[in-house]
Design a protein around this motif. Structure first.
Motif, PDB file in Angstrom:
ATOM      1  N   LEU A 357       0.831  -1.195   0.000  1.00  0.00           N
ATOM      2  CA  LEU A 357       0.000   0.000   0.000  1.00  0.00           C
ATOM      3  C   LEU A 357       0.869   1.250   0.000  1.00  0.00           C
ATOM      4  CD1 LEU A 357      -2.705  -1.048   2.643  1.00  0.00           C
ATOM      5  CD2 LEU A 357      -2.842  -1.202   0.141  1.00  0.00           C
ATOM      6  N   TYR A 358       0.421   2.217  -0.785  1.00  0.00           N
ATOM      7  CA  TYR A 358       1.103   3.505  -0.891  1.00  0.00           C
ATOM      8  C   TYR A 358       0.090   4.617  -0.656  1.00  0.00           C
ATOM      9  CZ  TYR A 358       4.873   0.761  -2.932  1.00  0.00           C
ATOM     10  OH  TYR A 358       5.863  -0.165  -3.142  1.00  0.00           O
ATOM     11  N   ARG A 359       0.598   5.773  -0.270  1.00  0.00           N
ATOM     12  CA  ARG A 359      -0.249   6.902   0.107  1.00  0.00           C
ATOM     13  C   ARG A 359      -0.017   8.065  -0.860  1.00  0.00           C
ATOM     14  NH1 ARG A 359       0.568   9.666   6.015  1.00  0.00           N
ATOM     15  NH2 ARG A 359      -1.278  11.029   6.101  1.00  0.00           N
ATOM     16  N   TYR A 360      -1.115   8.548  -1.440  1.00  0.00           N
ATOM     17  CA  TYR A 360      -1.064   9.668  -2.381  1.00  0.00           C
ATOM     18  C   TYR A 360      -1.936  10.808  -1.871  1.00  0.00           C
ATOM     19  CZ  TYR A 360       1.071   6.745  -6.012  1.00  0.00           C
ATOM     20  OH  TYR A 360       1.926   5.955  -6.734  1.00  0.00           O
ATOM     21  N   ASP A 361      -1.633  12.039  -2.348  1.00  0.00           N
ATOM     22  CA  ASP A 361      -2.551  13.138  -2.084  1.00  0.00           C
ATOM     23  C   ASP A 361      -3.489  13.280  -3.282  1.00  0.00           C
ATOM     24  OD1 ASP A 361      -1.325  14.625  -4.108  1.00  0.00           O
ATOM     25  OD2 ASP A 361      -0.138  15.838  -2.721  1.00  0.00           O
ATOM     26  N   ALA A 362      -4.406  14.244  -3.214  1.00  0.00           N
ATOM     27  CA  ALA A 362      -5.448  14.384  -4.227  1.00  0.00           C
ATOM     28  C   ALA A 362      -4.911  14.822  -5.576  1.00  0.00           C
ATOM     29  CB  ALA A 362      -6.508  15.369  -3.746  1.00  0.00           C
ATOM     30  N   THR A 363      -3.674  15.296  -5.628  1.00  0.00           N
ATOM     31  CA  THR A 363      -3.084  15.713  -6.901  1.00  0.00           C
ATOM     32  C   THR A 363      -2.347  14.581  -7.589  1.00  0.00           C
ATOM     33  OG1 THR A 363      -0.936  16.395  -5.983  1.00  0.00           O
ATOM     34  CG2 THR A 363      -2.749  18.001  -5.898  1.00  0.00           C
ATOM     35  N   GLY A 364      -2.289  13.420  -6.936  1.00  0.00           N
ATOM     36  CA  GLY A 364      -1.560  12.293  -7.493  1.00  0.00           C
ATOM     37  C   GLY A 364      -0.110  12.229  -7.078  1.00  0.00           C
ATOM     38  N   ALA A 365       0.286  13.079  -6.154  1.00  0.00           N
ATOM     39  CA  ALA A 365       1.665  13.070  -5.665  1.00  0.00           C
ATOM     40  C   ALA A 365       1.834  12.000  -4.594  1.00  0.00           C
ATOM     41  CB  ALA A 365       2.035  14.432  -5.099  1.00  0.00           C
ATOM     42  N   LEU A 366       2.897  11.216  -4.705  1.00  0.00           N
ATOM     43  CA  LEU A 366       3.178  10.166  -3.740  1.00  0.00           C
ATOM     44  C   LEU A 366       3.648  10.776  -2.427  1.00  0.00           C
ATOM     45  CD1 LEU A 366       3.520   7.129  -3.095  1.00  0.00           C
ATOM     46  CD2 LEU A 366       5.848   7.301  -4.005  1.00  0.00           C
ATOM     47  N   LYS A 367       2.956  10.437  -1.318  1.00  0.00           N
ATOM     48  CA  LYS A 367       3.333  10.937  -0.002  1.00  0.00           C
ATOM     49  C   LYS A 367       4.235   9.945   0.733  1.00  0.00           C
ATOM     50  CE  LYS A 367       0.404  13.342   2.387  1.00  0.00           C
ATOM     51  NZ  LYS A 367      -0.769  13.798   3.166  1.00  0.00           N
ATOM     52  N   GLY A 368       4.189   8.669   0.328  1.00  0.00           N
ATOM     53  CA  GLY A 368       5.035   7.676   0.984  1.00  0.00           C
ATOM     54  C   GLY A 368       4.392   6.311   0.944  1.00  0.00           C
ATOM     55  N   ARG A 369       5.164   5.306   1.283  1.00  0.00           N
ATOM     56  CA  ARG A 369       4.624   3.956   1.329  1.00  0.00           C
ATOM     57  C   ARG A 369       4.129   3.650   2.722  1.00  0.00           C
ATOM     58  NH1 ARG A 369       8.601  -0.145  -0.928  1.00  0.00           N
ATOM     59  NH2 ARG A 369       6.959  -1.557  -0.253  1.00  0.00           N
ATOM     60  N   VAL A 410      -0.998  -1.078  10.692  1.00  0.00           N
ATOM     61  CA  VAL A 410       0.166  -0.235  10.486  1.00  0.00           C
ATOM     62  C   VAL A 410      -0.278   1.215  10.482  1.00  0.00           C
ATOM     63  CG1 VAL A 410       0.043  -0.166   7.959  1.00  0.00           C
ATOM     64  CG2 VAL A 410       2.269  -0.010   9.087  1.00  0.00           C
ATOM     65  N   GLY A 411       0.628   2.101  10.851  1.00  0.00           N
ATOM     66  CA  GLY A 411       0.331   3.518  10.780  1.00  0.00           C
ATOM     67  C   GLY A 411       0.347   4.007   9.347  1.00  0.00           C
ATOM     68  N   MET A 412      -0.403   5.062   9.070  1.00  0.00           N
ATOM     69  CA  MET A 412      -0.450   5.613   7.718  1.00  0.00           C
ATOM     70  C   MET A 412       0.924   6.075   7.244  1.00  0.00           C
ATOM     71  SD  MET A 412      -3.547   5.636   6.307  1.00  0.00           S
ATOM     72  CE  MET A 412      -3.725   7.094   5.305  1.00  0.00           C
ATOM     73  N   ASP A 413       1.816   6.361   8.191  1.00  0.00           N
ATOM     74  CA  ASP A 413       3.169   6.780   7.818  1.00  0.00           C
ATOM     75  C   ASP A 413       4.125   5.597   7.689  1.00  0.00           C
ATOM     76  OD1 ASP A 413       3.409   6.004  10.434  1.00  0.00           O
ATOM     77  OD2 ASP A 413       4.211   7.919  11.168  1.00  0.00           O
ATOM     78  N   GLY A 414       3.587   4.368   7.799  1.00  0.00           N
ATOM     79  CA  GLY A 414       4.411   3.175   7.656  1.00  0.00           C
ATOM     80  C   GLY A 414       5.006   2.665   8.948  1.00  0.00           C
ATOM     81  N   SER A 415       4.735   3.335  10.052  1.00  0.00           N
ATOM     82  CA  SER A 415       5.313   2.920  11.338  1.00  0.00           C
ATOM     83  C   SER A 415       4.347   2.022  12.101  1.00  0.00           C
ATOM     84  CB  SER A 415       5.630   4.152  12.183  1.00  0.00           C
ATOM     85  OG  SER A 415       4.438   4.837  12.517  1.00  0.00           O
ATOM     86  N   GLY A 416       4.915   1.328  13.102  1.00  0.00           N
ATOM     87  CA  GLY A 416       4.099   0.581  14.052  1.00  0.00           C
ATOM     88  C   GLY A 416       3.419  -0.646  13.495  1.00  0.00           C
ATOM     89  N   PHE A 417       4.067  -1.350  12.577  1.00  0.00           N
ATOM     90  CA  PHE A 417       3.456  -2.558  12.013  1.00  0.00           C
ATOM     91  C   PHE A 417       3.281  -3.617  13.095  1.00  0.00           C
ATOM     92  CE2 PHE A 417       4.101  -6.869  10.366  1.00  0.00           C
ATOM     93  CZ  PHE A 417       3.025  -6.964   9.492  1.00  0.00           C
TER      94      PHE A 417
END
Length: 752
Positions: A357-369, A410-417
């Motif tokens: 899973l990856y996280r994007y903003d509404a403009t299609g920019a990748l915020k992180g995995r 997992v956290g949305m920022d990828g931490s705490g799995f």
């Protein structure tokens, strides 16, 4: 010639899908939610159970004996408390309501008085009710209509539908399925989705202009008369024209029609709305949909404004091979979640070689995995936006079996799995509509399921059921053996199951049957105790006295991307099956490798024949049912995405018809004459080619059967068993004949 003991057929018959469900009880829980998911009821062993997850309680929904006695008095008919004559209830403030004995009743639970009641507005199978159950939509001729349930008033939502350009339909093979016709319905329900507030409908105008016509002949119509020709629109691999879905939003109160300002979507197989590749935002302010290129190598998430029709692209991904919203295109929604009112997106991708899973903003920019590791995300379960947490299932975290699913956080920022289910079981999960908890069925191939309710810390709040398999054991059944061997490359691990014959004696030698399904959109072997339809077929073959082996070879889903991509350009190859069987036999001398057969259905039937053609010295006997023997003549979507486009890969390599001269063993071809999915001409083309080569082949056409042979099980199974018993076991089948089964909803549910 020696005759097989009739008891083998009797045991095999009991294990078939239309009977096996009677041998295992309390293994499946189907929650019926109440109060938006605050609670639920379910039915087990024909008894109704009420669950309060917050309180951690389960109890009988009512006193079954008292209700049976009261219903008997009210209806004047005998009622068995252990088998109440209804399968569903409606919870009322002072009791329960149900339909039984030709009437509709209410039972007050304070007095247990049963009296006639007025049922709520009925919704037909061919209709789709709104969330508030005030309206239902349905198709009439080529247009979409709405019906107000309170008084039955109807009005048209569209008026410009026409032949080849109508509303809310999937391609013909699905929309007008023979299966639906067998149940007495003219068509599937509309391909549509209601807005959350029940005021608008998302659907599409279905453009099938210029789509190829194909034909089937109904030899013996149910109403008598001469044979009847059925023509359906059915595109082939490489065809210029495919069915298209032109998305549209319809307002049931104002009559407004808003067309998506975008190119239509390809839908060779089924409507994008029906498989949730087009859906409403939770607040109804937007429609989201996925667009996939014809070759499958580009995927984008697009947003439609339902008031103006404007469409914007949010996320796009391309790849050298197919880019998928999940690896399992059968029965699983895409792993895409739109968050924070549309400002963020969770997006599934295999870009690093694994599904994450990856996280994007509404403009299609990748915020992180969000997730990472040598394992695969299987399903997004729940997103707690306030706490910034994602809950999901993943496979590859259990060392013993990479296909078993674990519930994780997992956290949305990828931490705490965290693995919330830290055992070695497979976890099949159903999330409550309010997202407050989930129902968990934990099992393995040899561990019967235990069903519980869990909170999002993974804690069990109430145990619901433990499966009873005593009936299954009484047939002589034993759980299959899970194994790991090397693929044909000598490097890659592949996994499968082996079923030993009933009454197994290691001093004997048994004929072997390879039982494949090559995917690539689903697995042949289930990680659960329920083996699925194909696993139940394998159990029946083991009851006859065969060793049965099923392998998830390279090219199937559930592992890393390279593993699933192995099908590209060589779909249906059986080299991993051959390698697995040879390795298993090295330590199992009771496997007679001079008597190896193969049996498969649909894509498994294609692989069964291809196995005999590619490895004629290995496979002596084969049975192929409802198989697409030449992938140039099936729905374009499947072969073009998984094998490759017609002009870039070799389709003769995977054509059983073109390579039929290689056949050496004994082969039985089976097909349903009314199969709308893989038309019967596939089997007839191969049979014709084999006849022209003067090859011995047996062909069985069941004239009225469709792709799953529902309603024809008794004849289908016996004929396939007889062929294998004679030609692989070397004995005569018994005189025993399988009892016909009346086709109905219960039989259909058992198959799935």
């Amino acid at each position: 010639m020696r005759q097989l003991d009739p008891r083998a057929y009797e045991a095999a018959e009991k294990l078939m899908p239309h009977h096996r469900h009677t041998l295992v009880s309390r293994d499946r829980i189907s929650p019926v939610w109440t109060d938006g998911g605050a609670g639920f009821w379910y039915r087990a062993d024909k008894r109704f159970v009420l669950v309060d997850p917050a309180a951690g309680t389960r109890r009988p929904a009512f006193d079954h004996q008292r209700l049976a006695e009261a219903l008997a008095t009210a209806s004047g008919q005998d009622v068995d408390a252990a088998a109440l004559p209804f399968a569903a209830i409606e919870l009322a403030a002072d009791g329960v309501e149900f339909a039984a004995r030709g009437g509709y009743w209410r039972c007050r639970l304070d007095t247990y008085e049963v009296e006639p009641a007025q049922p709520g507005p009925a919704v037909d199978f061919v209709e789709l009710a709104s969330p508030d159950r005030r309206h239902a939509i349905f198709r009439r001729d080529h247009d979409l209509w709405v019906r107000r349930l309170a008084d039955g008033q109807e009005w048209a939502l569209t008026t410009d539908g026409e032949q080849d350009l109508d509303y809310a339909t999937s391609p013909d093979w699905w929309q007008y399925s023979v299966l639906v016709n067998k149940l007495g319905f003219p068509t599937m329900p509309p391909a549509a989705a209601w807005s959350p507030d029940g005021t608008r409908v998302l659907t599409h105008r279905t453009d099938q202009r210029g789509v190829r016509r194909t034909h089937r002949v109904e030899a013996l119509p149910a109403d008598g008369g001469p044979a009847r020709l059925h023509t359906q629109r059915y595109n082939h691999t490489g065809d210029e024209r495919l069915p298209l879905a032109e998305l549209v939003v319809l307002d049931i109160t104002t009559g407004a029609v808003v067309n998506a300002q975008a190119e239509p979507l390809l839908m060779s197989v089924v409507s994008p709305v029906s498989i949730r590749r087009a859906w409403w935002a939770a607040d109804g302010t937007a429609v989201y949909f996925l667009r996939q290129s014809r070759d499958g190598r580009a995927l984008s998430l697009e947003r439609m404004d339902p008031t103006t029709g404007r469409v914007d692209t949010v996320v796009t991904e391309t790849g050298d091979t197919r880019v998928e919203p999940n690896q399992w295109s059968e029965g699983q929604p895409p792993m895409v979640a739109v968050l924070s009112g549309g400002s963020e997106v969770l997006w599934y991708s295999q870009r690093d070689g694994w599904g994450h899973l990856y996280r994007y903003d509404a403009t299609g920019a990748l915020k992180g995995r969000v997730t990472s590791g040598d394992w695969a995300v299987r399903e997004i379960l729940h997103v707690d936006e306030e706490r910034g947490l994602v809950y999901f299932t993943a496979s590859g975290l259990v060392a013993e079996d990479p296909y078993r699913r674990s519930v994780c956080r997992v956290g949305m920022d990828g931490s705490g799995f965290v693995r919330l289910t830290d055992d070695d079981l497979d976890h099949a999960v159903t999330v409550a509509p309010n997202g407050a908890y989930f129902v968990d069925s934990a099992s393995t191939h040899d561990t019967p399921p235990v069903t519980t309710v869990r909170d999002w810390a993974g804690k069990i709040t109430v145990e619901l059921e433990r499966a009873d398999i005593s009936g299954l054991l009484a047939t002589g059944w034993n759980p299959p053996e899970r194994f790991r061997v090397k693929a044909a490359d000598g490097v890659t691990d592949v996994y499968g199951v082996l079923y030993k014959p009933h009454g197994f004696d290691p001093a004997l030698r048994y004929p072997v049957i390879d039982h494949p399904y090559p995917g690539p959109q689903t697995n042949r072997v289930h990680p659960t105790f329920d083996p699925g339809f194909y696993g139940q077929e394998a159990e029946g073959l083991a009851a006859l006295g065969f060793v049965v082996v099923a392998v998830d070879g390279r090219g199937t889903p559930g592992r890393d991307k390279a593993f699933s991509d192995a099908s590209f350009g060589n779909i249906g190859a059986a080299s991993d099956q051959v390698a697995a069987l040879r390795q298993l036999a090295e330590t199992r001398p009771w496997m007679d490798m001079d008597r190896v057969g193969v049996m498969g259905n649909s894509a498994g039937g294609h692989q069964a024949v291809r196995a005999m053609l590619d490895h004629p010295e290995f496979y002596r006997v084969g049975v192929a049912s409802c198989a697409p023997h030449d992938l140039r003549y099936v729905h374009a979507e499947f072969p073009e995405r998984y094998h490759g486009m017609l002009d870039e890969v070799d389709y003769e390599l995977v054509s059983n018809v073109d390579r039929a001269d290689r056949l050496q063993g004994k082969l039985l071809l089976v097909h349903g004459g009314m199969d709308p999915n893989v038309l019967v001409d596939h089997t007839l083309r191969l049979a014709e080619r084999l006849v022209s080569l003067d090859k011995d082949v047996e062909t069985l056409i069941l004239p009225g059967a469709e792709h799953l042979f529902l309603g024809y099980e008794h004849h289908l199974f016996r004929r396939r068993w007889d062929f294998l018993v004679r030609n692989l076991m070397g004995v005569e089948p018994p005189e025993h004949r399988i009892a016909p089964v009346a086709f109905n909803w219960e039989v259909l549910a058992a198959w799935f």
